[in-house]
Design a protein around this motif. Structure first.
Motif, PDB file in Angstrom:
ATOM      1  N   PRO A 194       8.222  57.474   1.445  1.00 48.45           N
ATOM      2  CA  PRO A 194       6.987  57.756   0.703  1.00 48.45           C
ATOM      3  C   PRO A 194       7.082  59.110   0.008  1.00 48.45           C
ATOM      4  O   PRO A 194       7.042  60.157   0.656  1.00 48.45           O
ATOM      5  N   ALA A 195       7.222  59.094  -1.293  1.00 49.03           N
ATOM      6  CA  ALA A 195       7.456  60.332  -2.048  1.00 49.03           C
ATOM      7  C   ALA A 195       6.344  61.352  -1.863  1.00 49.03           C
ATOM      8  O   ALA A 195       6.585  62.566  -1.891  1.00 49.03           O
ATOM      9  N   ASP A 196       5.123  60.878  -1.662  1.00 48.10           N
ATOM     10  CA  ASP A 196       3.994  61.799  -1.576  1.00 48.10           C
ATOM     11  C   ASP A 196       3.928  62.557  -0.253  1.00 48.10           C
ATOM     12  O   ASP A 196       3.142  63.504  -0.125  1.00 48.10           O
ATOM     13  N   SER A 197       4.758  62.191   0.718  1.00 43.64           N
ATOM     14  CA  SER A 197       4.697  62.884   2.012  1.00 43.64           C
ATOM     15  C   SER A 197       6.041  63.484   2.442  1.00 43.64           C
ATOM     16  O   SER A 197       6.180  63.931   3.575  1.00 43.64           O
ATOM     17  N   MET A 198       7.024  63.516   1.534  1.00 39.39           N
ATOM     18  CA  MET A 198       8.333  64.053   1.893  1.00 39.39           C
ATOM     19  C   MET A 198       8.577  65.446   1.305  1.00 39.39           C
ATOM     20  O   MET A 198       9.687  65.974   1.402  1.00 39.39           O
ATOM     21  N   GLY A 199       7.575  66.029   0.672  1.00 34.92           N
ATOM     22  CA  GLY A 199       7.702  67.396   0.169  1.00 34.92           C
ATOM     23  C   GLY A 199       8.672  67.564  -0.972  1.00 34.92           C
ATOM     24  O   GLY A 199       9.302  68.624  -1.109  1.00 34.92           O
ATOM     25  N   MET A 200       8.802  66.557  -1.831  1.00 39.43           N
ATOM     26  CA  MET A 200       9.821  66.595  -2.876  1.00 39.43           C
ATOM     27  C   MET A 200       9.619  67.725  -3.895  1.00 39.43           C
ATOM     28  O   MET A 200      10.574  68.191  -4.512  1.00 39.43           O
ATOM     29  N   ASN A 201       8.401  68.175  -4.064  1.00 39.45           N
ATOM     30  CA  ASN A 201       8.142  69.267  -5.013  1.00 39.45           C
ATOM     31  C   ASN A 201       8.672  70.611  -4.518  1.00 39.45           C
ATOM     32  O   ASN A 201       8.713  71.582  -5.282  1.00 39.45           O
ATOM     33  N   ASN A 202       9.060  70.674  -3.254  1.00 33.76           N
ATOM     34  CA  ASN A 202       9.544  71.936  -2.688  1.00 33.76           C
ATOM     35  C   ASN A 202      11.001  72.230  -3.036  1.00 33.76           C
ATOM     36  O   ASN A 202      11.455  73.360  -2.880  1.00 33.76           O
ATOM     37  N   PHE A 203      11.725  71.210  -3.499  1.00 31.62           N
ATOM     38  CA  PHE A 203      13.173  71.354  -3.656  1.00 31.62           C
ATOM     39  C   PHE A 203      13.562  71.707  -5.086  1.00 31.62           C
ATOM     40  O   PHE A 203      12.869  71.337  -6.048  1.00 31.62           O
ATOM     41  N   ILE A 204      14.694  72.410  -5.204  1.00 29.18           N
ATOM     42  CA  ILE A 204      15.198  72.737  -6.529  1.00 29.18           C
ATOM     43  C   ILE A 204      15.413  71.439  -7.307  1.00 29.18           C
ATOM     44  O   ILE A 204      15.920  70.446  -6.772  1.00 29.18           O
ATOM     45  N   ASP A 222      15.258  73.742  -0.305  1.00 27.72           N
ATOM     46  CA  ASP A 222      13.928  74.279  -0.583  1.00 27.72           C
ATOM     47  C   ASP A 222      14.074  75.512  -1.464  1.00 27.72           C
ATOM     48  O   ASP A 222      14.629  76.528  -1.053  1.00 27.72           O
ATOM     49  N   LYS A 223      13.564  75.445  -2.689  1.00 26.94           N
ATOM     50  CA  LYS A 223      13.831  76.490  -3.682  1.00 26.94           C
ATOM     51  C   LYS A 223      13.213  77.835  -3.343  1.00 26.94           C
ATOM     52  O   LYS A 223      13.690  78.872  -3.799  1.00 26.94           O
TER      53      LYS A 223
END
Length: 415
Positions: free
Chosen positions: A112-122, A339-340
């Motif tokens: 589930p993309a909305d709960s895996m924290g994908m916006n945190n990564f470079i 994690d950027k």
């Protein structure tokens, strides 16, 4: 299914004969659920750090994590066999260039993309995570390569500044080589699964690529021909060898320029701490910024797992910025958290070497996301070797590689 019958049979035989399970956490510690995690951190010091981190997770989730350590030599074969025999672990680690093959074969669980924290990564680290717009993997740690420079050798050759372009690097390497005391530039030669990591940065920095926006091969573009020609010219002012031998040559002070990873700095610190060297971001090509190769480790959940929720929690725990940062601080060869925000941690920023790697990560790329990448990799490496050893001119080598790649993708039905 991408895996051939022959490979599966071989893999299953390997596993039946040689598969040894080694639990990170020992025996089951509680009456809670057990989750199986296969990874590649098998060195004693690496295992110790990972075990401690997983112990924290076990306490937090009242579960047991049982680990199996894989090697890069046969880990992929064992994973293939496990999926084929329905004995796959709940969570597994992949190299960045493996993800597409497994995610496209239907053996991984969609996340589930909305709960895996994908916006945190470079941003570039998230590209291999998806197949057909669905999420199948999460980036854990990433790393890149920079240019190592032996300052003492440059001083001896009367060179007072570091090169900023590949053309300047070639000129400086020629001057060092002419002095006869050491090699100028280290060129990776026939060295499977390593050479492509050296030539792709040249392609990218010269404005070229492997595939175009439509997924069609463009190996013999003018940009790539110019890039390979430059790489061949650089090799003539230095040494052609394997990565291991070139790391050794640089560490012992016998090489002026060499494109390598953070493990070399650790090697120098242990074996030749008085070596007068620097690291800089890769020189620029005609395409602008010097773009380096980026690799990474990814975590996925098996579609066969009976512990989907707990498996996703383990991935979130390990890829969380603070957990991944703790891992990378203690296992320096792991590189950087994906994690950027972690790139700005004082541990990296204040260090004269790690800070350069952090800067290079802002101009780095991964291999194309393609289920046949390993086949493409072999075609590219063979072409480079033919050019390096004078069997073919760079253009002819890439023309032939383009033909082979087009034919290969056409036969497989890839687009």
């Amino acid at each position: 299914m991408l895996f051939t019958t022959r490979l599966v049979s071989l893999a299953i035989l390997c596993c039946v004969c040689a598969f040894v399970f080694d639990a990170c956490s020992g025996q089951k510690k509680s009456g809670g659920p057990v989750i199986h995690f296969w990874h590649f951190w098998s060195e004693p010091s690496q295992k110790q750090v990972l075990t401690q981190l997983l112990s924290d997770f076990e306490k937090q989730e009242h579960c047991t994590v049982e680990c199996t350590e894989l090697s890069w030599n046969d880990g992929k074969t064992k994973l293939v066999a496990a999926f084929s025999s329905h004995t796959a672990p709940d969570v597994m680690e992949f190299g960045s260039d493996w993800v597409a093959q497994f995610s496209s074969s239907g053996v991984l669980a969609e996340l589930p993309a909305d709960s895996m924290g994908m916006n945190n990564f470079i941003e570039w680290s998230t590209v291999p995570c998806r197949w057909d717009s669905k999420l199948y993997a999460v980036p854990w740690v990433v790393d890149t390569r920079v240019l190592y420079i032996n300052k003492a050798l440059l001083d001896q050759a009367g060179i007072s500044s570091f090169p900023t372009t590949w053309q300047e690097t070639k000129q400086d390497a020629e001057r060092v080589q002419a002095g006869g005391a050491a090699g100028g530039f280290g060129a990776n030669g026939a060295d499977g699964h390593r050479l492509y990591k050296k030539i792709l940065p040249f392609f990218w920095s010269f404005g070229g690529d492997v595939l175009n926006a439509n997924g069609q091969p463009v190996l013999n573009s003018d940009q790539n021909v110019a890039a390979l020609s430059t790489y061949v010219e650089l090799s003539r002012s230095g040494t052609i060898d394997t990565q291991k031998q070139l790391d050794e040559a640089f560490a012992q002070g016998h090489l002026a320029f060499w494109n390598s990873g953070g493990w070399l700095a650790d090697k120098i610190a242990k074996e030749n701490p008085l070596l007068d060297y620097r690291v800089v971001v890769l020189p620029q090509g005609p395409g602008g910024q010097g773009i380096s190769f980026a690799g990474g480790e990814y975590l996925s959940v098996s579609a066969q797992s009976q512990e989907q929720v707990l498996a996703r929690k383990l991935i979130r725990f390990l890829t969380n910025g603070s957990t991944a940062l703790s891992f990378c601080k203690q296992v320096t060869e792991a590189g950087f958290p994906a994690d950027k925000q972690s790139f700005h941690d004082d541990y990296f920023v204040a260090h004269p070497i790690r800070s350069v790697f952090a800067k290079q990560l802002e101009n780095a790329r991964m291999t194309p996301v393609h289920p046949q990448w390993l086949e493409m990799e072999s075609i590219i490496e063979n072409a480079v070797v033919e050019a390096l050893y004078g069997k073919k001119e760079p253009k002819q080598a890439l023309d032939d590689a383009q033909y082979l790649l087009v034919r290969s993708l056409s036969h497989s039905g890839s687009k």
